[in-house]
Structures are given as structure tokens and as C-alpha cells.
Design a protein around this motif. Structure first.
Motif, PDB file in Angstrom:
ATOM      1  N   LEU A 166      -8.563   6.671  -3.914  1.00 42.37           N
ATOM      2  CA  LEU A 166      -7.934   5.385  -3.630  1.00 42.37           C
ATOM      3  C   LEU A 166      -6.752   5.553  -2.677  1.00 42.37           C
ATOM      4  O   LEU A 166      -6.445   4.643  -1.891  1.00 42.37           O
ATOM      5  N   ALA A 167      -6.085   6.692  -2.739  1.00 40.67           N
ATOM      6  CA  ALA A 167      -4.939   6.924  -1.857  1.00 40.67           C
ATOM      7  C   ALA A 167      -5.377   6.936  -0.395  1.00 40.67           C
ATOM      8  O   ALA A 167      -4.632   6.493   0.496  1.00 40.67           O
ATOM      9  N   ALA A 168      -6.575   7.449  -0.117  1.00 39.24           N
ATOM     10  CA  ALA A 168      -7.065   7.461   1.255  1.00 39.24           C
ATOM     11  C   ALA A 168      -7.318   6.037   1.764  1.00 39.24           C
ATOM     12  O   ALA A 168      -6.963   5.692   2.899  1.00 39.24           O
ATOM     13  N   LEU A 169      -7.919   5.199   0.909  1.00 45.63           N
ATOM     14  CA  LEU A 169      -8.134   3.808   1.305  1.00 45.63           C
ATOM     15  C   LEU A 169      -6.812   3.079   1.480  1.00 45.63           C
ATOM     16  O   LEU A 169      -6.645   2.276   2.403  1.00 45.63           O
ATOM     17  N   ALA A 170      -5.840   3.349   0.608  1.00 46.57           N
ATOM     18  CA  ALA A 170      -4.534   2.706   0.720  1.00 46.57           C
ATOM     19  C   ALA A 170      -3.842   3.102   2.016  1.00 46.57           C
ATOM     20  O   ALA A 170      -3.223   2.266   2.690  1.00 46.57           O
ATOM     21  N   ALA A 171      -3.933   4.387   2.381  1.00 41.10           N
ATOM     22  CA  ALA A 171      -3.318   4.832   3.630  1.00 41.10           C
ATOM     23  C   ALA A 171      -3.984   4.177   4.827  1.00 41.10           C
ATOM     24  O   ALA A 171      -3.315   3.784   5.801  1.00 41.10           O
TER      25      ALA A 171
ATOM     26  N   GLN B  23       0.810  -1.214   0.000  1.00 38.55           N
ATOM     27  CA  GLN B  23       0.000   0.000   0.000  1.00 38.55           C
ATOM     28  C   GLN B  23       0.845   1.267   0.000  1.00 38.55           C
ATOM     29  O   GLN B  23       0.378   2.338  -0.396  1.00 38.55           O
ATOM     30  N   LEU B  24       2.085   1.139   0.447  1.00 37.52           N
ATOM     31  CA  LEU B  24       2.966   2.304   0.432  1.00 37.52           C
ATOM     32  C   LEU B  24       3.161   2.832  -0.986  1.00 37.52           C
ATOM     33  O   LEU B  24       3.241   4.053  -1.197  1.00 37.52           O
ATOM     34  N   HIS B  25       3.191   1.944  -1.964  1.00 41.10           N
ATOM     35  CA  HIS B  25       3.341   2.375  -3.355  1.00 41.10           C
ATOM     36  C   HIS B  25       2.130   3.187  -3.809  1.00 41.10           C
ATOM     37  O   HIS B  25       2.275   4.194  -4.524  1.00 41.10           O
ATOM     38  N   ILE B  26       0.934   2.769  -3.427  1.00 39.09           N
ATOM     39  CA  ILE B  26      -0.269   3.538  -3.803  1.00 39.09           C
ATOM     40  C   ILE B  26      -0.276   4.873  -3.079  1.00 39.09           C
ATOM     41  O   ILE B  26      -0.674   5.905  -3.645  1.00 39.09           O
ATOM     42  N   VAL B  27       0.164   4.903  -1.826  1.00 38.90           N
ATOM     43  CA  VAL B  27       0.241   6.152  -1.075  1.00 38.90           C
ATOM     44  C   VAL B  27       1.171   7.148  -1.772  1.00 38.90           C
ATOM     45  O   VAL B  27       0.890   8.351  -1.818  1.00 38.90           O
ATOM     46  N   LEU B  28       2.254   6.622  -2.336  1.00 39.48           N
ATOM     47  CA  LEU B  28       3.218   7.487  -3.015  1.00 39.48           C
ATOM     48  C   LEU B  28       2.807   7.817  -4.447  1.00 39.48           C
ATOM     49  O   LEU B  28       3.524   8.550  -5.145  1.00 39.48           O
TER      50      LEU B  28
END
Length: 828
Positions: A359-364, A148-153
Motif C-alpha cells: 500500500l505504501a507504493a500506491l500511496a507514494a 498520502q504522506l501519512h501512509i508513506v510514513l
């Protein structure tokens, strides 16, 4: 009507007898379901995103988990749905076989869970070491966080944890400010939400932190017009359903096994954790049944079949949502079912709102959950139990190889550690002030016998020796070595004392030979156990020709043997406490008045010891009214004991204890005007011949209202029980009940009624009445079923203001089963 709720084994989710069953939902369940729904909605979307499955699959799994497991499962307050523990497994299956085949694997895993439930192996899953379970979850958490860190970035995750680590430098070189901003806001709100101080914080914390974090990130992203990938829920008409599995058979079997294992273990452990949370809850107005693990496993299997068939993610019990359900005050399975209903409604009617979530919020959100799976408290507990190697090995195995392989590595390490502990024993010998002290640390097995024998033979003949055994296991080889040396050392004039690791004396490893009766153990006398040889009894009329056990010792020998065993084993342990009681005098906390029946061992059924109980025993546990004993020319021993206990010893409570199959009650029922008791001879624990022998002596004369010349002492004594018989016959008093049921027969009814009546007699004694008026004394009624080894306490619901033994008609008499506490069950 007074009654405590019976235990979950007797009455799970059933209404009281005589009431019509109705579908009623408590307000606490409605509010709890909303709280759980607000947590489950963003988590379900986030877990679906982390697995690479369609986002709708997370909502399907959440709805099915709530409705199906909530209705069929065995843990009423557990909430099920898509869980982080299956994220890595599901993502790997989707990568290898595709989404539709993964759905089919979910269906097969559900069928496997149903099969395991039918085999009743749910308890076996709890045998897995906690170090393996926590290590598995920590490894899954690390894998989730890296992906998920990749999606956050602002990027996309790779196929494995190792690949995500290798791709991280390139991802850091290509950052997306919008994704980082939204993700940072989500993490910040998620962590700060529970720590908002003051009254404002208490108001805001009514909304779950996960919902608040995702809502804040969505509001900022929409308000600022940030260009981000967002949730895209397609039309339900295009929703993907399962297809027949395609791929290598062994690979598919391994996939089904992995999903079954992880989902089952996580669900069962979560159910046990929920039981502990419920037991610790302060509000105990509603009795929540403990989890029935096999039924819970069946519910999880049925839900996985339905979820997979509808195109949903695999389902398991979720600790976070379950804990929120308990904390929100849920009282039944309706809360979990309603939460599933709310998820289904949201998935059908709130699609435009859900499509705004970045999607970044869900990934975080999922990344933080993954990090939290690496629990520092669990690591400390594992280290304290010297299983850190198993934890770290399982964690590394899951991260680098996969979940199933990592669990296998953890099991192998746990077995290796256990074998190492069994075979590693430290034995030392030293001399202190002329006493030789041998210390054995660890498990004494045949592998340690050579070192043990070598050091034992270094102890000088005729010397004093203390053997300190600090371990929990001794096999037969070590036992024989210690026994043989002990016998030889004692024969040479030496002394031997065995102690535990704390220095307290323990029993020797073997009893000295006593004839041929080596099969007896200290606990067998109270079981009416007699060692001896079976002999054939000559057949006589009416007698069975089966073999009968004939005692090999007379009663005097048995008494002497018991006293000898007490002096050898028990006296060293209680000598200090009895010496203190001898110095300080007795200070019992309660007077316990019960029947003289030999089957009632008061110290055993009350778990009491020396100095705890002031005990009075008589035939029928009777309490004559004040003056009746002396008026009839009898002794006043019961009244004297009550006065001494209340005024001199100042006990805090008095308990009157009746029991099943009481011969005195049978004698009262055998009077000419007693009710029909043709079935009382079949009372459990009281053979018909015994009942006849106990009742014949007094049955006729007990009906006389006044003593007659020549009447026996037993006859005169049983007249004190006639008020109990009259109370049972009277229409002014409701029949006593026992744990929600009527008594089995007239004997049991009279035994229960007699306890209530004798409590009324007890209140009539001046000393008792005075202490009750001062509020310094409690009265309790108790019934012990001998055949079931089950205790029941007389209780009142407080609605009528009545109390046990109170005025006539003040309350119905209900004897409630005494159940083990959660703590005692967990220890068992």
C-alpha cells in the motif's frame, strides 16, 4: 479513389458509402490500449486507496470507464476512469455517509449528467475561468499529497487537510522504515524512469513509469520480506453494492451537485485538451473527429450510473491516461474500450499478483500525482493574465473548506476581479509638439465618463488631438461622450484622430450624419442591403403583395458612398502596404481563374489581400484550348493572362474555381441534346427566374459546333464549355463527387466536371506545360457552394498517380470540403 476524409460533423465514424460495415480493430489501438492499461491499473488501485473505498472499486470504475464511455462518449481518444480530481470529494463522502451511500450518490450524479447532456449545456462548463479550474485541481492535489504522506510514513491519514497538517509532527516522531523505504523507491523510480539515457532508456520507457515504479517496489518488498500492509482484494461475492441514500436531503443534494460539477468540468476540459493533442500529432493519416461535448457528457453520465450501481468509484475523463493514449498512436475509440477490457480481465484473473503490491507504493504514486497537480506552468499563465488572486483563493478554499466551497470562492473572486477591471480606467492628457494626446487605458464605461469629459474639455479649441483607446469595450455613455466632443471639436476647426493601443489608426466612434441612412454599415453593401422604407407594391398577377424594400439612393450615390467609406476607413490601413506594392511591383503567388458571377468575392473566400492574387474572371471560368480564341476571331485575353502570370509573374500555383448555380453551365445544359435538367432551376442560390434569364440567350446556339453568322458573343464564348458537357456525358469518366456524395443535380455535376475539364485545357498551354515539367507550378481545382458559403478542393489519393486534371481516366474526381483548422476553431 482520391478523397480526403470529410469533417467530423458530416461523417463521424462511418465507413465510406458502398462499403459494408465491419468490426475491425487497428493494430495501433491494440498497442495503445495495453500502454494505457499498464498506467491505469496501479493508478486505479492508488486512487481507491486514497479515497478510503474498497480497492476493487477502483478497478470497477476503470473497467466501466473504458467500456461504457469508450463506446458512448463523444471524445474518441479520451480515456475515462477514477481520477485524482474526485479523490477528495469521494473521501469526504465516504467519511460522512459510508461507502454504499456514496455509490448511490455516484448513480444520482450520473443521472444528473445525463440530464445536463439532454439540455445541451456542455459548452457552458467551459465558461469557467481556467484560474478556477487550475486552482481547484491544485487544491485537490495539496489535499491528496498531505493525506498520502501519512501512509508513506507508515501511518493513517486524517479526515481533512488541516487535520493532516496538525497530525504530521506526531507522525514524523513515529516513522516506519519499511514503508519509507518502499515509498522512496517508488518515488525514485517514478521520477528517474523518463530520464534514463541512451538506447537502454528508449527500450525501458516503453513501459509506463507508474507501472515500473510499483513493480520495482513490489519486487523489493517481496524479495526482502518486508512486513507491510499490502493490497487485499476480497472475493467478488462479498463486493459492496449501493443502498438507498440515507442522510439529510440538503446534504445529499449538495454531494450529488459536487460530484456532478467536478466530474463534468474535468471531463470536458480533458476532452478539449485531447483535441489539441490530436491536432498537434504529426501522424495525420487517420482523421480523428473532434470531441462532441454533449455526447461526451452523456457518456460520462451513463458510466457513473453503471459504476455506482456496480460498486465503483465516480468516473471522469482523465488527462494523463488520455495523453498516453494519444501518444501511443490510438486511432479510434477501440483503444479506450480495450483498456477497460484488460482491466476487467486483470481484476478477475490477476488477484494473486495484485495482492503482492504494498500500500505504501500506491500511496507514494498517488502523492506524486497530487503534487504534480500543482502545476508551475499553470501558475505562470494565471499570473500573466493577472488572475493569481483567483487561483490562490480557489486553492485555499478547496484545502480549508472543501471542493464545492472552494469553487464558489473562486467564482466570487473571479467576478470581483472582472468588475474591478471594468470599473478601473486610467485616462491621461498630455501635449507633445503641439499635438494633444488623450490616452484611455481600460474599459470605457459610464463610470469613466465624468473623468473622460473633464479631460476632453481641457483640449484647446481648434487644436490637433489624438485619442488613444487601449481597451476592448466601450458602452453607450462613453460612445456618446466621445462622439459629441468630436463633432464639436471638428466644427471649431480642430482635428481628431483615433488610434488603438499600438498607435494604429482606427475608425472614429461615429460616422458623421448622412441624411437618414444611418442604419448602413461598411459591410452591408455586399449583402445587397439597401436602407430605405418598406412600401406597398401594387398587387399584380403572379407577384406577392408583401412589402418590398426600395433603395433610398441611386446606384451612383451608392458607389460614391462606398468610395467615401473606403477613403475614410480602409485607405488609412492599407495605404502603407499599397505604397510598398507600388514601389516594388506586384508579386502574386497564384493565378486565380474564376467565374464573373457577382456572388464570388475572391478576396473574401481566399482570405487574401492586395498583391496576393492575379485574378482572371470570365463567364463560366473557362480556359479555351490554345489557338481556339484566335482561330474564331475572338480575343486571346485568357491565354495572354495565363502566359503573363506564368512567364512574367512566375506564380507558383494556378487555381480554377467553379461555383454552384453557374448560369453558363445552365446554358450548356439547356442545349437540345443535353440531359434532362428539370430540377436544375431549383439549384440553391439561383432562383428559377434568374436561371431562365441567364440561359435563354445562348441555349439554342450553344449546341452548334461552329460559329454561325449573327451568333452573339455569349454564344460563341460558351462553345469553350462544350468539352465539359461531353466529358460529363461520356461513360469513360467517373462522375465527380463532392465530399463523399454525388452532386445534387445535373447543374452541380457539370459545374464540378467543368473545373476538371478546364484544368486539362490549362495543361495544354505551352507555358503551363513547361513549368509543370520543371516542377515549379501546381494546379488546383476548387468549387464554391454559394448557398452554403463552403469551399471544396479537388484532391487525389496518390494511389493511381493521377492528379487533378490529369489524363483521362487516371483518377476519380473528388472535391473535398475545406474545414477550419483546430487553431481557427479554438480562436472562434
Amino acid at each position: 479513389m482520391s478523397a480526403c476524409a470529410p469533417t467530423y460533423e458530416d461523417q463521424p465514424h462511418s465507413p465510406p458509402p458502398g462499403r459494408r460495415r465491419g468490426f475491425r480493430i487497428a493494430g495501433a489501438d491494440i498497442s495503445a490500449s495495453i500502454a494505457v492499461f499498464l498506467i491505469a491499473l496501479p493508478l486505479s488501485l492508488g486512487i481507491a486507496l486514497a479515497t478510503g473505498a474498497p480497492l476493487q472499486a477502483g478497478l470497477v470504475a476503470a473497467a466501466v470507464g473504458g467500456l461504457v464511455v469508450g463506446r458512448l462518449g463523444g471524445a474518441p481518444l479520451q480515456v475515462s476512469g477514477p481520477a485524482a480530481g474526485l479523490t477528495v470529494v469521494t473521501a469526504d463522502l465516504i467519511h460522512q455517509y459510508g461507502w454504499r451511500t456514496t455509490c448511490a450518490i455516484t448513480v444520482l450524479a450520473g443521472l444528473a449528467q445525463l440530464g445536463l447532456s439532454a439540455l445541451r449545456v456542455a459548452r457552458s462548463a467551459l465558461a469557467v475561468s481556467p484560474a478556477i479550474v487550475h486552482g481547484m485541481l491544485a487544491g485537490i492535489g495539496v489535499t491528496i499529497a498531505l493525506a498520502q504522506l501519512h501512509i508513506v510514513l507508515g501511518g493513517s491519514p486524517q479526515s481533512s487537510a488541516v487535520a493532516n497538517v496538525h497530525a504530521l509532527p506526531a507522525q514524523l516522531a513515529d516513522l516506519h522504515p519499511a514503508s519509507i523505504t518502499v515509498s522512496a523507491l517508488t518515488v525514485g523510480v517514478l521520477l528517474a524512469w523518463p530520464r534514463i539515457p541512451g538506447r537502454t532508456g528508449r527500450m525501458l520507457r516503453k513501459a509506463p513509469a507508474a507501472l515500473a515504479a510499483v513493480a520495482a517496489a513490489t519486487f523489493v518488498a517481496v524479495g526482502a520480506g518486508l512486513s507491510l500492509d499490502r493490497v487485499d482484494l476480497p472475493s467478488w461475492s462479498s463486493h459492496a453494492l449501493p443502498e438507498l441514500p440515507q442522510g439529510p436531503v440538503l446534504g445529499l443534494l449538495a454531494a450529488v451537485l459536487t460530484v456532478t460539477l467536478v466530474a463534468s468540468v474535468e471531463s470536458l476540459l480533458s476532452a478539449v485538451a485531447v483535441d489539441k493533442l490530436v491536432a498537434a500529432r504529426k501522424d495525420q493519416d487517420v482523421q480523428i473527429p473532434r470531441a462532441r461535448l454533449d455526447r461526451e457528457l452523456a457518456g460520462q453520465g451513463a458510466a457513473n450510473v453503471v459504476s455506482g450501481a456496480l460498486g465503483g468509484l465516480p468516473i471522469t475523463g482523465v488527462a494523463v491516461r488520455s495523453a498516453a493514449n494519444v501518444a501511443a498512436g490510438a486511432v479510434s475509440r477501440h483503444s479506450a474500450m480495450l483498456h477497460g477490457l484488460w482491466v476487467a480481465v486483470a481484476a478477475l484473473f490477476l488477484v494473486p499478483v495484485l495482492d503482492l503490491i504494498p500500500l505504501a507504493a500506491l500511496a507514494a504514486l498517488v502523492m506524486v500525482i497530487g503534487i504534480q497537480l500543482v502545476n508551475v506552468v499553470h501558475m505562470r499563465n494565471v499570473q500573466r493574465n493577472r488572475e493569481l488572486l483567483v487561483y490562490v483563493g480557489t486553492l485555499a478554499g478547496v484545502v480549508f473548506t472543501g471542493v464545492l466551497e472552494g469553487v464558489a470562492i473562486g467564482i466570487a473572486l473571479a467576478v470581483a476581479v472582472a468588475l474591478h477591471r471594468v470599473t478601473r480606467t486610467r485616462i491621461t492628457l498630455e501635449e507633445q509638439e503641439g499635438v494633444h494626446r488623450l490616452r484611455a487605458r481600460g474599459q470605457l464605461t459610464f463610470l469613466a465618463v465624468p473623468r473622460l469629459s473633464r479631460l476632453l474639455h481641457q483640449v484647446p479649441q481648434g487644436s490637433d488631438c489624438v485619442v488613444e483607446l487601449d481597451g476592448s469595450f466601450m458602452d453607450h455613455a462613453a460612445y456618446e461622450a466621445l462622439h459629441d466632443w468630436q463633432v464639436a471639436h471638428l466644427a471649431q476647426g480642430g482635428t481628431v484622430e483615433f488610434t488603438g493601443g499600438s498607435g494604429d489608426p482606427i475608425a472614429e466612434p461615429a460616422e458623421p450624419a448622412m441624411g437618414s441612412n444611418t442604419c448602413c454599415r461598411p459591410w452591408t453593401p455586399w449583402r445587397n442591403h439597401h436602407c430605405g422604407a418598406p412600401v406597398e407594391q401594387p398587387p399584380t398577377e403572379g407577384r406577392s403583395t408583401d412589402k418590398q424594400w426600395v433603395p433610398s439612393r441611386v446606384q451612383g450615390g451608392q458607389l460614391a458612398s462606398g468610395l467615401s467609406s473606403f477613403q475614410r476607413h480602409t485607405a488609412p490601413r492599407v495605404r502603407g502596404e499599397l505604397a510598398r506594392l507600388a514601389r516594388e511591383g506586384q508579386q502574386p503567388s497564384q493565378l486565380f481563374l474564376t467565374c464573373a458571377d457577382s456572388r464570388l468575392v475572391t478576396s473574401m473566400i481566399t482570405a487574401s489581400g492586395p498583391g496576393d492574387l492575379f485574378t482572371v474572371r470570365n463567364v463560366g471560368n473557362l480556359v479555351p484550348l490554345p489557338g481556339e480564341e484566335g482561330a474564331q476571331g475572338q480575343d486571346e485575353s485568357v491565354a495572354a493572362a495565363i502566359e503573363y502570370a506564368v512567364d512574367v509573374l512566375q506564380v507558383e500555383s494556378i487555381t480554377i474555381c467553379g461555383h454552384s448555380g453557374c448560369g453558363a453551365m445552365q446554358a450548356l445544359l439547356s442545349t437540345p441534346d443535353a440531359p434532362d435538367t428539370t430540377d436544375t432551376a431549383d439549384t440553391p442560390g439561383t432562383p428559377a427566374s434568374q436561371a431562365t434569364a441567364e440561359t435563354t440567350a445562348a441555349s439554342q446556339a450553344a449546341s452548334q459546333p461552329t460559329p454561325q453568322a449573327g451568333s452573339s458573343p455569349l454564344t460563341r464564348w460558351l462553345r469553350h464549355g462544350r468539352p465539359s458537357l461531353e466529358r460529363m456525358r461520356s461513360s469513360d469518366h467517373a462522375w465527380a463527387r463532392i465530399s463523399g456524395r454525388l452532386p445534387a443535380d445535373a447543374v452541380e455535376q457539370l459545374c464540378l466536371t467543368n473545373v476538371v475539364q478546364q484544368l486539362e485545357h490549362l495543361r495544354a498551354h505551352p507555358a503551363v506545360a513547361r513549368r509543370l515539367a520543371e516542377g515549379r507550378l501546381e494546379l488546383h481545382g476548387m468549387y464554391f457552394h454559394v448557398g452554403e458559403a463552403q469551399a471544396y478542393l479537388l484532391a487525389s489519393d496518390g494511389q493511381s498517380g493521377g492528379s487533378p486534371g490529369g489524363p483521362s481516366g487516371s483518377t476519380d474526381e473528388v472535391f473535398n470540403r475545406v474545414a477550419p483548422t483546430a487553431f481557427e476553431e479554438s480562436r472562434a
